[in-house]
Design a protein around this motif. Structure first.
Motif, PDB file in Angstrom:
ATOM      1  N   GLU A  79      11.507  -3.928 -10.450  1.00 39.13           N
ATOM      2  CA  GLU A  79       9.882  -4.705 -10.340  1.00 39.13           C
ATOM      3  C   GLU A  79      10.116  -4.815  -8.954  1.00 39.13           C
ATOM      4  O   GLU A  79      11.251  -5.611  -8.198  1.00 39.13           O
ATOM      5  CB  GLU A  79      10.229  -4.823 -11.352  1.00 39.13           C
ATOM      6  N   GLY A  80       9.227  -5.333  -8.491  1.00 35.55           N
ATOM      7  CA  GLY A  80       8.852  -6.459  -7.628  1.00 35.55           C
ATOM      8  C   GLY A  80       8.909  -5.656  -6.016  1.00 35.55           C
ATOM      9  O   GLY A  80       9.435  -6.189  -4.816  1.00 35.55           O
ATOM     10  N   VAL A  81       9.379  -4.648  -5.537  1.00 38.87           N
ATOM     11  CA  VAL A  81       9.914  -3.924  -4.728  1.00 38.87           C
ATOM     12  C   VAL A  81       8.798  -3.385  -3.491  1.00 38.87           C
ATOM     13  O   VAL A  81       8.748  -3.204  -2.656  1.00 38.87           O
ATOM     14  CB  VAL A  81      11.191  -2.043  -4.414  1.00 38.87           C
ATOM     15  N   ARG A  82       7.815  -3.551  -3.989  1.00 40.53           N
ATOM     16  CA  ARG A  82       6.475  -2.349  -3.688  1.00 40.53           C
ATOM     17  C   ARG A  82       5.700  -3.692  -3.006  1.00 40.53           C
ATOM     18  O   ARG A  82       5.052  -3.044  -2.192  1.00 40.53           O
ATOM     19  CB  ARG A  82       5.648  -1.963  -4.558  1.00 40.53           C
ATOM     20  N   ASP A  83       5.765  -4.651  -3.108  1.00 35.07           N
ATOM     21  CA  ASP A  83       5.034  -5.801  -2.915  1.00 35.07           C
ATOM     22  C   ASP A  83       4.919  -6.531  -1.380  1.00 35.07           C
ATOM     23  O   ASP A  83       4.124  -6.682  -0.522  1.00 35.07           O
ATOM     24  CB  ASP A  83       5.668  -7.357  -3.640  1.00 35.07           C
ATOM     25  N   ASP A  84       6.630  -6.054  -0.735  1.00 43.51           N
ATOM     26  CA  ASP A  84       6.281  -6.355   0.180  1.00 43.51           C
ATOM     27  C   ASP A  84       6.633  -5.162   1.202  1.00 43.51           C
ATOM     28  O   ASP A  84       6.907  -5.553   2.850  1.00 43.51           O
ATOM     29  CB  ASP A  84       7.921  -7.483   1.276  1.00 43.51           C
ATOM     30  N   VAL A  85       6.111  -4.418   0.773  1.00 47.50           N
ATOM     31  CA  VAL A  85       6.189  -2.962   1.906  1.00 47.50           C
ATOM     32  C   VAL A  85       5.248  -1.787   1.948  1.00 47.50           C
ATOM     33  O   VAL A  85       4.258  -1.835   1.022  1.00 47.50           O
ATOM     34  CB  VAL A  85       7.752  -1.989   1.893  1.00 47.50           C
ATOM     35  N   ASP A  86       4.633  -1.420   3.161  1.00 44.10           N
ATOM     36  CA  ASP A  86       3.547   0.003   2.618  1.00 44.10           C
ATOM     37  C   ASP A  86       4.674   1.585   3.374  1.00 44.10           C
ATOM     38  O   ASP A  86       5.047   1.154   3.803  1.00 44.10           O
ATOM     39  CB  ASP A  86       2.370  -0.780   3.731  1.00 44.10           C
ATOM     40  N   ILE A  87       3.840   2.217   2.626  1.00 45.64           N
ATOM     41  CA  ILE A  87       4.968   3.327   2.549  1.00 45.64           C
ATOM     42  C   ILE A  87       3.955   4.485   3.187  1.00 45.64           C
ATOM     43  O   ILE A  87       2.144   4.762   1.820  1.00 45.64           O
ATOM     44  CB  ILE A  87       5.159   3.516   0.760  1.00 45.64           C
ATOM     45  N   GLU A  88       3.745   5.670   3.967  1.00 48.74           N
ATOM     46  CA  GLU A  88       2.774   6.526   3.969  1.00 48.74           C
ATOM     47  C   GLU A  88       4.086   7.616   3.520  1.00 48.74           C
ATOM     48  O   GLU A  88       4.612   7.543   4.679  1.00 48.74           O
ATOM     49  CB  GLU A  88       2.540   6.387   5.434  1.00 48.74           C
ATOM     50  N   VAL A  89       3.579   8.842   2.870  1.00 45.97           N
ATOM     51  CA  VAL A  89       3.963   9.586   2.517  1.00 45.97           C
ATOM     52  C   VAL A  89       3.786  11.207   2.971  1.00 45.97           C
ATOM     53  O   VAL A  89       2.047  10.980   2.212  1.00 45.97           O
ATOM     54  CB  VAL A  89       4.190   9.879   0.910  1.00 45.97           C
ATOM     55  N   ASP A  90       3.330  11.893   3.758  1.00 48.02           N
ATOM     56  CA  ASP A  90       2.607  13.606   4.046  1.00 48.02           C
ATOM     57  C   ASP A  90       3.738  14.511   3.580  1.00 48.02           C
ATOM     58  O   ASP A  90       5.083  15.125   3.498  1.00 48.02           O
ATOM     59  CB  ASP A  90       3.045  14.202   5.375  1.00 48.02           C
ATOM     60  N   VAL A  91       3.032  15.390   2.505  1.00 50.82           N
ATOM     61  CA  VAL A  91       3.926  16.401   1.305  1.00 50.82           C
ATOM     62  C   VAL A  91       3.032  17.606   2.071  1.00 50.82           C
ATOM     63  O   VAL A  91       1.611  17.400   2.134  1.00 50.82           O
ATOM     64  CB  VAL A  91       3.553  15.947  -0.199  1.00 50.82           C
ATOM     65  N   ARG A 118       0.747  -1.267   0.094  1.00 45.04           N
ATOM     66  CA  ARG A 118      -0.462   0.045   0.357  1.00 45.04           C
ATOM     67  C   ARG A 118       1.153   1.554  -0.074  1.00 45.04           C
ATOM     68  O   ARG A 118       1.674   1.030   1.087  1.00 45.04           O
ATOM     69  CB  ARG A 118      -0.925   0.204   0.941  1.00 45.04           C
ATOM     70  N   VAL A 119       0.254   2.433  -0.747  1.00 38.20           N
ATOM     71  CA  VAL A 119       1.144   3.514  -1.001  1.00 38.20           C
ATOM     72  C   VAL A 119      -0.318   4.467  -0.765  1.00 38.20           C
ATOM     73  O   VAL A 119      -0.749   4.500  -1.316  1.00 38.20           O
ATOM     74  CB  VAL A 119       1.911   3.389  -2.194  1.00 38.20           C
ATOM     75  N   ARG A 120       0.333   5.306   0.526  1.00 38.46           N
ATOM     76  CA  ARG A 120      -0.448   6.614   0.370  1.00 38.46           C
ATOM     77  C   ARG A 120       0.001   7.847   0.838  1.00 38.46           C
ATOM     78  O   ARG A 120       1.108   7.794   1.070  1.00 38.46           O
ATOM     79  CB  ARG A 120      -1.316   6.403   2.079  1.00 38.46           C
ATOM     80  N   ILE A 121      -0.527   8.267  -0.330  1.00 39.54           N
ATOM     81  CA  ILE A 121       0.264  10.230  -0.042  1.00 39.54           C
ATOM     82  C   ILE A 121      -1.235  10.819   0.155  1.00 39.54           C
ATOM     83  O   ILE A 121      -1.845  11.801  -0.247  1.00 39.54           O
ATOM     84  CB  ILE A 121       0.428  10.837  -1.522  1.00 39.54           C
ATOM     85  N   ASN A 122      -0.813  11.650   2.244  1.00 37.08           N
ATOM     86  CA  ASN A 122      -1.971  12.500   2.442  1.00 37.08           C
ATOM     87  C   ASN A 122      -3.420  11.549   2.995  1.00 37.08           C
ATOM     88  O   ASN A 122      -4.194  12.063   2.330  1.00 37.08           O
ATOM     89  CB  ASN A 122      -1.945  14.252   1.609  1.00 37.08           C
TER      90      ASN A 122
END
Length: 131
Positions: free
Chosen positions: A52-64, A24-28
């Motif tokens: 390729e394949g970097v996104r599958d095992d991490v969750d990223i939350e970004v606050d901009v 999961r990638v979330r921005i704000n």
């Protein structure tokens, strides 16, 4: 393991938190797939397309915060790439990002120059009339 990183572009500052997860990638606090305009979304997702394949095992939350739409996208992109590299600790991943585009890992230091007196902008001067 939780990793905190940041990225900057002009006056935009992005802070990213990378943790174990399922991609999961979330921005704000909203999913990156809902980010508009499309060019900004493509720019933010660039770190995942390079390797390729970097996104599958991490969750990223970004606050901009600050700046405009594209400045925020560039800042978020840098924060995400730095977070992935720091979280994985992979030197080959870092080299792949540097070979693709250096601004994925290094902030762009350019800023807009302040306007001065005697003209409409930072460098341009008002025209002089002789007649």
């Amino acid at each position: 393991m939780v990793t905190n990183t940041s990225g900057k572009k002009k006056t935009a500052i992005a802070r990213a938190t990378v943790r174990e997860g399922e991609g999961r990638v979330r921005i704000n606090a909203s999913p990156v797939e809902l980010l508009e305009p499309e060019t900004a979304r493509l720019k933010v997702l660039e770190p995942f397309r390079v390797v390729e394949g970097v996104r599958d095992d991490v969750d990223i939350e970004v606050d901009v915060q600050g700046g405009g739409v594209m400045g925020q996208a560039d800042a978020a992109r840098t924060a995400i790439a730095r977070g992935i590299v720091e979280h994985s600790g992979d030197a080959e991943l870092r080299d792949a990002y540097m070979a693709f585009d250096r601004t994925l890992l290094v902030n762009d230091v350019r800023r807009s120059e302040p306007k001065k007196w005697g003209g409409p902008g930072a460098r341009a001067r008002y025209q002089k009339s002789y007649r």
